[in-house]
Design an enzyme around this catalytic site. Structure first.
Site, mmCIF file in Angstrom:
data_model
loop_
_atom_site.group_PDB
_atom_site.id
_atom_site.type_symbol
_atom_site.label_atom_id
_atom_site.label_comp_id
_atom_site.label_asym_id
_atom_site.label_seq_id
_atom_site.Cartn_x
_atom_site.Cartn_y
_atom_site.Cartn_z
ATOM 1 N N GLU A 60 49.379 86.736 76.292
ATOM 2 C CA GLU A 60 49.514 85.709 75.251
ATOM 3 C C GLU A 60 48.909 84.384 75.705
ATOM 4 O O GLU A 60 48.319 83.649 74.903
ATOM 5 C CB GLU A 60 50.982 85.536 74.874
ATOM 6 C CG GLU A 60 51.630 86.774 74.277
ATOM 7 C CD GLU A 60 50.870 87.350 73.100
ATOM 8 O OE1 GLU A 60 50.184 86.581 72.383
ATOM 9 O OE2 GLU A 60 50.936 88.574 72.902
ATOM 10 N N HIS A 70 45.283 84.270 75.048
ATOM 11 C CA HIS A 70 44.910 83.778 73.716
ATOM 12 C C HIS A 70 44.861 82.255 73.698
ATOM 13 O O HIS A 70 43.996 81.650 73.054
ATOM 14 C CB HIS A 70 45.918 84.270 72.672
ATOM 15 C CG HIS A 70 45.808 85.728 72.367
ATOM 16 N ND1 HIS A 70 44.611 86.340 72.051
ATOM 17 C CD2 HIS A 70 46.749 86.708 72.325
ATOM 18 C CE1 HIS A 70 44.816 87.625 71.817
ATOM 19 N NE2 HIS A 70 46.109 87.872 71.989
#
Length: 216
Positions: free
Chosen positions: A88, A91
Protein backbone atom coordinates in the site's frame (compact mmCIF):
# COMPACT_ATOMS: atom_id res chain seq x y z
CA UNK A 1 -17.46 -17.66 -16.89
CA UNK A 2 -17.63 -20.84 -14.83
CA UNK A 3 -13.88 -21.33 -15.22
CA UNK A 4 -13.25 -17.77 -14.02
CA UNK A 5 -15.50 -18.34 -10.99
CA UNK A 6 -13.65 -21.55 -10.08
CA UNK A 7 -10.27 -19.85 -10.48
CA UNK A 8 -11.47 -16.93 -8.37
CA UNK A 9 -12.49 -19.30 -5.57
CA UNK A 10 -9.16 -21.13 -5.71
CA UNK A 11 -7.14 -17.90 -5.66
CA UNK A 12 -9.17 -16.41 -2.80
CA UNK A 13 -8.86 -19.53 -0.66
CA UNK A 14 -5.14 -19.82 -1.37
CA UNK A 15 -4.59 -16.14 -0.60
CA UNK A 16 -6.40 -16.44 2.73
CA UNK A 17 -4.42 -19.57 3.59
CA UNK A 18 -1.05 -18.00 2.72
CA UNK A 19 -1.71 -14.85 4.71
CA UNK A 20 -2.82 -16.89 7.69
CA UNK A 21 0.37 -18.96 7.43
CA UNK A 22 2.72 -15.99 7.04
CA UNK A 23 0.97 -14.06 9.79
CA UNK A 24 2.56 -16.50 12.22
CA UNK A 25 6.08 -15.43 11.19
CA UNK A 26 6.99 -12.51 13.44
CA UNK A 27 9.19 -9.49 12.69
CA UNK A 28 10.16 -6.46 14.77
CA UNK A 29 7.86 -3.85 13.15
CA UNK A 30 4.10 -3.56 12.86
CA UNK A 31 2.40 -2.85 9.56
CA UNK A 32 1.94 0.80 10.49
CA UNK A 33 5.61 1.12 11.40
CA UNK A 34 6.63 -0.50 8.12
CA UNK A 35 4.55 2.05 6.18
CA UNK A 36 5.98 4.94 8.19
CA UNK A 37 9.57 3.80 7.65
CA UNK A 38 9.07 3.15 3.94
CA UNK A 39 7.60 6.62 3.47
CA UNK A 40 10.43 8.22 5.44
CA UNK A 41 13.00 6.38 3.33
CA UNK A 42 11.34 7.83 0.23
CA UNK A 43 11.08 11.38 1.57
CA UNK A 44 7.28 11.36 1.96
CA UNK A 45 5.88 13.20 4.98
CA UNK A 46 2.41 14.40 3.93
CA UNK A 47 0.58 11.05 4.04
CA UNK A 48 -1.21 9.74 7.13
CA UNK A 49 -1.59 6.13 8.21
CA UNK A 50 -4.81 4.82 9.73
CA UNK A 51 -6.64 1.57 10.41
CA UNK A 52 -9.89 0.32 8.87
CA UNK A 53 -12.17 -2.56 9.77
CA UNK A 54 -12.18 -5.83 7.88
CA UNK A 55 -9.67 -8.32 6.55
CA UNK A 56 -7.53 -7.51 3.50
CA UNK A 57 -9.39 -4.19 3.18
CA UNK A 58 -6.09 -2.30 2.99
CA UNK A 59 -5.88 0.51 0.45
CA UNK A 60 -4.23 3.81 -0.39
CA UNK A 61 -6.48 6.79 -1.04
CA UNK A 62 -4.76 9.35 -3.31
CA UNK A 63 -7.59 11.84 -2.81
CA UNK A 64 -6.89 12.51 0.87
CA UNK A 65 -3.39 10.96 0.92
CA UNK A 66 -4.09 8.25 3.47
CA UNK A 67 -2.76 4.71 3.81
CA UNK A 68 -5.57 2.67 5.30
CA UNK A 69 -4.48 -0.62 6.85
CA UNK A 70 -6.84 -3.31 8.11
CA UNK A 71 -6.79 -4.08 11.82
CA UNK A 72 -4.84 -7.31 11.23
CA UNK A 73 -2.13 -5.39 9.36
CA UNK A 74 -1.96 -2.06 11.17
CA UNK A 75 -0.84 -3.34 14.59
CA UNK A 76 0.48 -6.82 13.85
CA UNK A 77 4.22 -7.57 13.68
CA UNK A 78 4.58 -10.31 11.07
CA UNK A 79 5.86 -10.69 7.52
CA UNK A 80 2.37 -10.86 6.00
CA UNK A 81 1.41 -7.53 7.57
CA UNK A 82 4.73 -6.04 6.47
CA UNK A 83 4.16 -7.17 2.87
CA UNK A 84 0.66 -5.67 2.73
CA UNK A 85 1.73 -2.42 4.38
CA UNK A 86 4.70 -2.06 2.03
CA UNK A 87 2.45 -2.75 -0.97
CA UNK A 88 0.00 0.00 0.00
CA UNK A 89 2.91 2.33 0.66
CA UNK A 90 4.09 1.43 -2.83
CA UNK A 91 0.91 3.07 -4.13
CA UNK A 92 1.73 6.11 -2.03
CA UNK A 93 5.16 6.31 -3.69
CA UNK A 94 3.56 5.89 -7.12
CA UNK A 95 1.38 8.89 -6.34
CA UNK A 96 4.31 10.98 -5.13
CA UNK A 97 6.33 10.17 -8.24
CA UNK A 98 3.46 10.72 -10.66
CA UNK A 99 3.31 7.12 -11.87
CA UNK A 100 1.37 7.22 -15.15
CA UNK A 101 -0.94 4.20 -14.83
CA UNK A 102 -2.00 5.30 -11.32
CA UNK A 103 -2.81 8.79 -12.59
CA UNK A 104 -4.85 7.30 -15.43
CA UNK A 105 -6.70 4.96 -13.08
CA UNK A 106 -7.45 7.80 -10.66
CA UNK A 107 -8.80 9.93 -13.53
CA UNK A 108 -11.16 7.09 -14.47
CA UNK A 109 -12.69 6.77 -11.00
CA UNK A 110 -15.63 9.23 -11.47
CA UNK A 111 -16.66 7.60 -14.75
CA UNK A 112 -16.25 4.07 -13.39
CA UNK A 113 -18.24 4.96 -10.27
CA UNK A 114 -21.10 6.20 -12.44
CA UNK A 115 -20.85 3.11 -14.64
CA UNK A 116 -20.91 0.73 -11.66
CA UNK A 117 -24.00 2.42 -10.27
CA UNK A 118 -25.99 2.35 -13.53
CA UNK A 119 -24.67 -0.29 -15.91
CA UNK A 120 -26.78 -3.23 -14.67
CA UNK A 121 -29.99 -1.25 -15.01
CA UNK A 122 -29.04 0.10 -18.44
CA UNK A 123 -28.15 -3.35 -19.76
CA UNK A 124 -31.34 -4.86 -18.29
CA UNK A 125 -33.43 -2.14 -19.92
CA UNK A 126 -31.49 -2.62 -23.14
CA UNK A 127 -32.30 -6.34 -23.17
CA UNK A 128 -35.98 -5.74 -22.48
CA UNK A 129 -36.24 -2.97 -25.10
CA UNK A 130 -33.88 -4.49 -27.67
CA UNK A 131 -36.49 -4.27 -30.46
CA UNK A 132 -37.53 -0.71 -29.60
CA UNK A 133 -34.28 0.93 -28.51
CA UNK A 134 -31.45 -1.26 -29.84
CA UNK A 135 -28.89 1.43 -29.07
CA UNK A 136 -29.62 1.28 -25.32
CA UNK A 137 -27.97 -2.11 -24.92
CA UNK A 138 -24.86 -0.91 -26.72
CA UNK A 139 -24.78 2.13 -24.43
CA UNK A 140 -24.84 -0.22 -21.45
CA UNK A 141 -22.04 -2.26 -22.99
CA UNK A 142 -20.01 0.93 -23.46
CA UNK A 143 -20.49 1.73 -19.77
CA UNK A 144 -19.38 -1.78 -18.81
CA UNK A 145 -16.33 -1.41 -21.07
CA UNK A 146 -15.12 1.42 -18.82
CA UNK A 147 -15.14 -0.94 -15.83
CA UNK A 148 -13.22 -3.53 -17.86
CA UNK A 149 -10.61 -0.98 -18.90
CA UNK A 150 -10.33 0.07 -15.25
CA UNK A 151 -9.68 -3.56 -14.24
CA UNK A 152 -7.00 -3.92 -16.91
CA UNK A 153 -5.30 -0.64 -15.96
CA UNK A 154 -5.31 -1.79 -12.32
CA UNK A 155 -3.01 -4.73 -13.15
CA UNK A 156 0.21 -2.77 -13.84
CA UNK A 157 -0.56 -0.46 -10.92
CA UNK A 158 -0.80 -3.37 -8.49
CA UNK A 159 2.18 -5.25 -9.93
CA UNK A 160 4.37 -2.15 -9.75
CA UNK A 161 3.33 -1.47 -6.14
CA UNK A 162 4.31 -5.03 -5.20
CA UNK A 163 7.62 -4.66 -7.03
CA UNK A 164 8.39 -1.50 -5.06
CA UNK A 165 7.34 -3.21 -1.83
CA UNK A 166 9.55 -6.26 -2.33
CA UNK A 167 12.58 -4.20 -3.37
CA UNK A 168 12.26 -1.98 -0.31
CA UNK A 169 11.65 -4.85 2.12
CA UNK A 170 14.83 -6.50 0.85
CA UNK A 171 17.00 -3.37 0.73
CA UNK A 172 15.85 -2.16 4.15
CA UNK A 173 16.65 -5.50 5.74
CA UNK A 174 13.14 -5.86 7.16
CA UNK A 175 12.63 -8.99 5.11
CA UNK A 176 15.41 -11.54 5.55
CA UNK A 177 16.64 -14.38 3.37
CA UNK A 178 14.00 -16.58 5.02
CA UNK A 179 11.06 -14.16 5.06
CA UNK A 180 11.50 -12.40 1.70
CA UNK A 181 10.12 -15.40 -0.28
CA UNK A 182 7.09 -15.36 2.03
CA UNK A 183 6.43 -11.69 1.29
CA UNK A 184 6.82 -12.34 -2.45
CA UNK A 185 4.43 -15.28 -2.30
CA UNK A 186 1.79 -13.37 -0.33
CA UNK A 187 1.84 -10.45 -2.76
CA UNK A 188 1.87 -12.79 -5.75
CA UNK A 189 -1.41 -14.39 -4.68
CA UNK A 190 -2.87 -10.97 -3.89
CA UNK A 191 -1.99 -9.91 -7.46
CA UNK A 192 -3.76 -12.97 -8.84
CA UNK A 193 -7.05 -11.65 -7.46
CA UNK A 194 -6.73 -8.61 -9.75
CA UNK A 195 -5.85 -10.83 -12.71
CA UNK A 196 -8.97 -12.94 -12.12
CA UNK A 197 -11.10 -9.82 -11.71
CA UNK A 198 -9.82 -8.45 -15.04
CA UNK A 199 -10.43 -11.76 -16.82
CA UNK A 200 -13.93 -11.96 -15.36
CA UNK A 201 -14.75 -8.43 -16.44
CA UNK A 202 -13.40 -9.06 -19.95
CA UNK A 203 -15.36 -12.32 -20.26
CA UNK A 204 -18.56 -10.58 -19.16
CA UNK A 205 -17.98 -7.76 -21.64
CA UNK A 206 -17.54 -10.24 -24.51
CA UNK A 207 -20.67 -12.06 -23.36
CA UNK A 208 -22.73 -8.86 -23.54
CA UNK A 209 -21.27 -8.00 -26.94
CA UNK A 210 -22.21 -11.48 -28.16
CA UNK A 211 -25.81 -11.03 -27.00
CA UNK A 212 -26.09 -7.61 -28.67
CA UNK A 213 -24.56 -8.87 -31.91
CA UNK A 214 -26.86 -11.90 -32.11
CA UNK A 215 -29.96 -9.75 -31.60
CA UNK A 216 -29.17 -7.29 -34.37
Amino acid sequence: MIIVMVLSLIVQQTLTSRFKKYSKVGINLSGAQVSAKMMADNGISDVSIGSVNGQLTDHYNPTDKTINLSDSVYAQCNIAAAAVAAHETGHCIQHAKGYGPLKFRSAMVPVVTFANNTVQWVILAGLLLINILPGLLWFGIALFAFTTIFSLVTLPVEIDASRRAIAWLENSGIATYETLPMAKDALKWAAYTYVIAALGSLATLLYYIGIASNRR
